[in-house]
Design a protein around this motif. Structure first.
Motif: not given
Length: 177
Positions: A51, A91, A108
């Motif tokens: 992430t 992202a 993402s």
């Protein structure tokens, strides 16, 4: 000693030391002209997604910095951050100004087997060859990674070695049967 090792192998026939288990990311750095390249690869077990990746060059032996503008702390040739290759989907990322040593990338999508590459220019500030960052100059720079899975979250870190590779699973290990 051989007898002892043979007995150990007989006692544990179904158990072997494996590569790192769970979440794992390998980051590699390649010096280039006009831009240097980072490649991030999620080598985690299935289910562990990346992430966030934080690259901190502050602790590197060469006190390496990002050189992203014509004027500023960097020398000579500069190169801003540019996405290059890979299957992971970024992202967001932190702004990088000339002379920064910290970059944070948020994803993402970054599943096991995915990779993400980007180019940017690096310079050292420790008096080596400032416009060419060698493997020993980036050594000891840190990579901190946040992972998520249905089993929860995990944070791992690794440090660039003398081969310009940081492996968040290098010191991890598990037994599998």
């Amino acid at each position: 000693m051989r007898l002892f090792l043979s007995l150990c192998l007989l006692v544990l026939p179904g158990t072997a030391l494996a590569d790192a288990c769970g979440p794992r990311l390998v980051a590699t750095f390649s010096e280039g002209a006009p831009a240097d390249r980072f490649t991030l690869t999620n080598t985690s077990d299935p289910g562990w997604s990346v992430t966030e990746v934080e690259i901190d060059l502050g602790p590197s032996r060469g006190r390496v910095i990002f050189d992203v503008t014509e004027r500023g702390a960097g020398l000579s040739v500069y190169q801003p951050f540019e996405e290059a290759t890979g299957t992971a989907v970024i992202a967001d990322r932190s702004d990088v100004t000339d002379g920064d040593s910290l970059l944070t990338l948020r994803f993402s999508r970054f599943a096991p087997g995915d990779s993400f590459g980007f180019t940017i220019d690096l310079d050292d500030t420790a008096g080596f060859a400032p416009t060419v960052v060698s493997t020993d100059e980036i050594a000891e720079g840190r990579v901190r990674v946040r992972f998520t899975s249905d089993r929860g979250e995990a944070t791992r870190e690794g440090y660039f070695d003398d081969n310009s590779e940081a492996d968040t699973g290098r010191l991890e290990g598990c037994f599998v049967s």
